[in-house]
Design a protein around this motif. Structure first.
Motif, short mmCIF file in Angstrom:
data_model
loop_
_atom_site.label_atom_id
_atom_site.label_comp_id
_atom_site.label_asym_id
_atom_site.label_seq_id
_atom_site.Cartn_x
_atom_site.Cartn_y
_atom_site.Cartn_z
N GLN A 1 0.96 24.87 42.27
CA GLN A 1 1.51 26.40 42.89
C GLN A 1 0.18 26.39 43.59
N TYR A 27 -2.29 23.87 48.21
CA TYR A 27 -2.05 24.14 49.85
C TYR A 27 -1.90 23.19 50.18
N ASN A 32 -2.17 26.32 60.10
CA ASN A 32 -2.26 28.07 60.58
C ASN A 32 -3.66 28.75 60.26
N ASP A 99 -2.71 30.18 55.58
CA ASP A 99 -1.02 30.35 55.46
C ASP A 99 -1.29 32.03 56.85
N GLY A 100 -2.12 32.15 57.35
CA GLY A 100 -1.56 32.93 58.44
C GLY A 100 -1.62 32.69 59.79
N ASP A 115 0.85 38.84 57.13
CA ASP A 115 1.32 37.70 57.68
C ASP A 115 1.20 36.57 57.42
N PHE A 116 -0.13 36.62 55.87
CA PHE A 116 -1.20 35.61 55.36
C PHE A 116 0.49 35.45 54.01
N SER A 117 0.14 34.64 53.80
CA SER A 117 1.17 34.18 52.61
C SER A 117 0.63 34.31 51.18
N TYR A 118 -0.48 33.49 51.11
CA TYR A 118 -1.46 33.56 50.13
C TYR A 118 -2.46 33.85 49.49
N TRP A 119 -2.69 34.54 48.58
CA TRP A 119 -3.76 35.46 48.41
C TRP A 119 -4.86 34.95 46.99
#
Length: 129
Positions: A1, A27, A32, A99-100, A115-119
């Motif tokens: 993950q 990742y 992106n 991932d933006g 708009d970004f997938s992971y934080w």
């Protein structure tokens, strides 16, 4: 993950400098964007800086232009935010994200959190006398 872990936040006097670090794992990089956001108490999360992998395109909020620099290490496993000439208004929780959207999207919509997938979990920066 996918996992993002920020570090480097601290308390600093106005005019000081800090470097924030975001360790990225799990990742698979593509074209992106990568970014840094911040959120102060009572305010919405806002984009601070963003870049495409390799540094071909960058974005900086007007409030930090000339003071902050976003970068990525050669192995692409670490994202940085170099912050100079810090001001009290820079006080916030800072988050990294991956991932933006692509640069063309920024021209129309700007940088948005959605708009970004992971934080990451955030790191606190406090600027005061």
């Amino acid at each position: 993950q996918v996992r993002l872990v920020e570090s480097g936040g601290d308390s600093v006097q106005p005019g000081g400098s800090l470097t924030l670090t975001c360790a990225v794992s799990g990742y698979t990089y593509n074209s992106n964007s990568l970014g840094w956001f911040r959120q102060a108490p009572g305010k919405e999360r806002e984009a601070v800086a963003a870049m495409t992998p390799g540094g071909g395109s960058t974005y900086y909020a007007d409030s930090v232009k000339g003071r902050f620099t976003i970068s990525q290490d050669a192995n692409k496993n670490t994202l940085y935010l170099q912050m100079n000439s810090l001001k009290p208004d820079d006080t916030a929780m800072y988050y990294c994200a991956v991932d933006g959207p692509l640069p063309g999207f920024w021209m129309v919509y700007g940088l948005r959190s959605i708009d970004f997938s992971y934080w990451g979990q955030g790191t606190q920066v406090t600027v005061s006398s």
